[in-house]
Design an enzyme around this catalytic site. Structure first.
Site, mmCIF file in Angstrom:
data_model
loop_
_atom_site.group_PDB
_atom_site.id
_atom_site.type_symbol
_atom_site.label_atom_id
_atom_site.label_comp_id
_atom_site.label_asym_id
_atom_site.label_seq_id
_atom_site.Cartn_x
_atom_site.Cartn_y
_atom_site.Cartn_z
ATOM 1 N N ASP A 143 14.296 -38.375 -5.353
ATOM 2 C CA ASP A 143 14.093 -37.393 -6.432
ATOM 3 C C ASP A 143 12.838 -36.555 -6.222
ATOM 4 O OD1 ASP A 143 16.227 -38.075 -7.943
ATOM 5 O OD2 ASP A 143 15.124 -39.328 -9.360
ATOM 6 N N LYS B 154 16.151 -32.339 -8.953
ATOM 7 C CA LYS B 154 16.762 -31.384 -9.894
ATOM 8 C C LYS B 154 15.728 -30.480 -10.530
ATOM 9 C CE LYS B 154 20.191 -34.678 -11.559
ATOM 10 N NZ LYS B 154 20.039 -35.701 -12.549
ATOM 11 N N MET C 89 9.842 -35.179 -20.813
ATOM 12 C CA MET C 89 10.538 -33.895 -20.633
ATOM 13 C C MET C 89 10.292 -32.959 -21.816
ATOM 14 S SD MET C 89 14.073 -35.399 -19.032
ATOM 15 C CE MET C 89 14.128 -36.860 -20.041
HETATM 16 C C1 LIG Z 1 14.076 -37.413 -15.824
HETATM 17 S S1 LIG Z 1 12.688 -38.199 -16.529
HETATM 18 C C2 LIG Z 1 12.633 -39.629 -15.532
HETATM 19 C C3 LIG Z 1 11.726 -40.696 -16.051
HETATM 20 C C4 LIG Z 1 11.592 -41.886 -15.104
HETATM 21 N N1 LIG Z 1 12.857 -42.524 -14.882
HETATM 22 C C5 LIG Z 1 10.571 -42.911 -15.570
HETATM 23 O O1 LIG Z 1 10.910 -44.047 -15.888
HETATM 24 O O2 LIG Z 1 9.394 -42.576 -15.569
HETATM 25 C C6 LIG Z 1 11.385 -37.201 -15.892
HETATM 26 C C7 LIG Z 1 10.243 -37.064 -16.881
HETATM 27 O O3 LIG Z 1 9.396 -38.198 -16.824
HETATM 28 C C8 LIG Z 1 8.070 -37.810 -17.054
HETATM 29 N N2 LIG Z 1 7.277 -38.126 -15.853
HETATM 30 C C9 LIG Z 1 7.704 -38.770 -14.766
HETATM 31 N N3 LIG Z 1 6.713 -38.949 -13.888
HETATM 32 C C10 LIG Z 1 5.609 -38.397 -14.448
HETATM 33 C C11 LIG Z 1 4.243 -38.275 -14.051
HETATM 34 N N4 LIG Z 1 3.818 -38.770 -12.888
HETATM 35 N N5 LIG Z 1 3.385 -37.641 -14.871
HETATM 36 C C12 LIG Z 1 3.787 -37.158 -16.058
HETATM 37 N N6 LIG Z 1 5.062 -37.248 -16.497
HETATM 38 C C13 LIG Z 1 5.958 -37.875 -15.705
HETATM 39 C C14 LIG Z 1 8.076 -36.316 -17.339
HETATM 40 O O4 LIG Z 1 8.215 -36.149 -18.734
HETATM 41 C C15 LIG Z 1 9.328 -35.887 -16.605
HETATM 42 O O5 LIG Z 1 9.834 -34.672 -17.098
#
Ligand SMILES: C[S@@+](CC[C@H](N)C(=O)[O-])C[C@H]1O[C@@H](n2cnc3c(N)ncnc32)[C@H](O)[C@@H]1O
Length: 278
Positions: A60, A82, A195
């Protein structure tokens, strides 16, 4: 030249065809691995072990490039992100590619940001891959929902301050505003919103209707990476920061009194009060 054959299955009574590049030497199998929030060393020991055994990796946008650089260079690593600004794969593309690559190479590792089951669409991928008779296993990951606040010293629960937290998305799959935001605002839970960066303005407006303008809020972007940034404010003052926020960076919004645990919350609060009196 590799021989191309096709494998078929049915989903929702619709026949599906997936390209198989050749009769595989290895049994196809798929492992979904949680890569953690971003820093290369926040993957689990088991996740790293599985990654090192992969015959092909599909990863990803939010997965650490440094983590991938540590894996054998001969193992194909296919980007299937994506993110809006880059070439974007649909979920159907990813499902199909996962099956194709498992048939082509053997052990396909699907490396996903955070934990695969937290807003990760893991269930859809598992259902699709298993419909081809390919076994799937899952290695959990450290979700950004907890680890990103933690990297800024913000606990999602704290005795006497918050006894629960609610992890939610700001937007539902049809693009509409999530009603959970309203329900969570009416509770005393710490709100952790994924998100939501592009909807920060609407979120602060909506939540302040229930929690008031003095409620602390944090936005953490690129959490656990060297480029991590953190904006601390209250629901009432967050609008002063919105124009300087880069909405392309992934971010987590935390709303609740636990945000006052951030080392600079009171310093920022004093500055806010001083500026408001000028
Ligand atoms: C599709 S979701 C996936 C979440 C992922 N499966 C998890 O458990 O962290 C993606 C969202 O997670 C958050 N996110 C993921 N990694 C991040 C990071 N390193 N810093 C800030 N937000 C993060 C953001 O809100 C981003 O838009």
């Amino acid at each position: 030249m590799k021989k191309i054959t096709y494998s078929c299955c049915e989903i929702d009574n619709q026949p599906l065809k997936v390209k198989m590049m050749h009769i595989p030497e290895k049994e196809p199998k798929v492992t979904l691995v949680g890569a953690g929030p971003g820093s290369k060393d926040l993957i689990t020991v088991k996740g790293l072990t599985v990654l090192q055994q992969a015959d092909v990796i599909l990863y990803d946008a939010l997965v650490s490039k440094e983590l991938l650089m540590g894996i054998d260079a001969t193992v194909p690593k296919i980007y299937v992100g994506k993110r809006c600004s880059e070439h974007s794969f649909t979920q159907d593309d990813i499902n199909m590619l996962l099956v194709e690559k498992a048939f082509e190479y053997g052990h396909a590792v699907r490396l996903k940001g955070g934990d695969p089951f937290v807003f990760g669409r893991a269930s859809e991928e598992i259902e699709y891959v298993e419909s081809f008779g390919i076994p799937v296993t899952v290695v959990p990951g450290i979700t950004s929902a907890i680890s990103v606040p933690a990297s800024q010293g913000i606990p999602v629960t704290k005795r006497g301050i918050s006894s629960s937290f609610w992890v939610m998305t700001a937007t539902k799959h049809d693009g509409s505003f999530s009603e959970d935001l309203k329900y969570a605002s009416q509770s005393s839970a710490t709100m952790v919103i994924l998100m939501g960066v592009r909807k920060l303005w609407e979120i602060t407006n909506e939540v302040s209707k229930y929690r008031g303008s003095l409620m602390p809020i944090a936005l953490i972007q690129n959490g656990t990476l060297d480029s991590e940034s953190c904006t601390i404010a209250t629901l009432g003052t967050m609008e002063n920061h919105i124009s300087s926020i880069d909405i392309r960076k992934p971010g987590i919004i935390i709303i609740g009194n636990v945000v006052a645990e951030h080392p600079s919350f009171f310093e920022e609060e004093v500055l806010r009060v001083l500026h408001s009196n000028i």
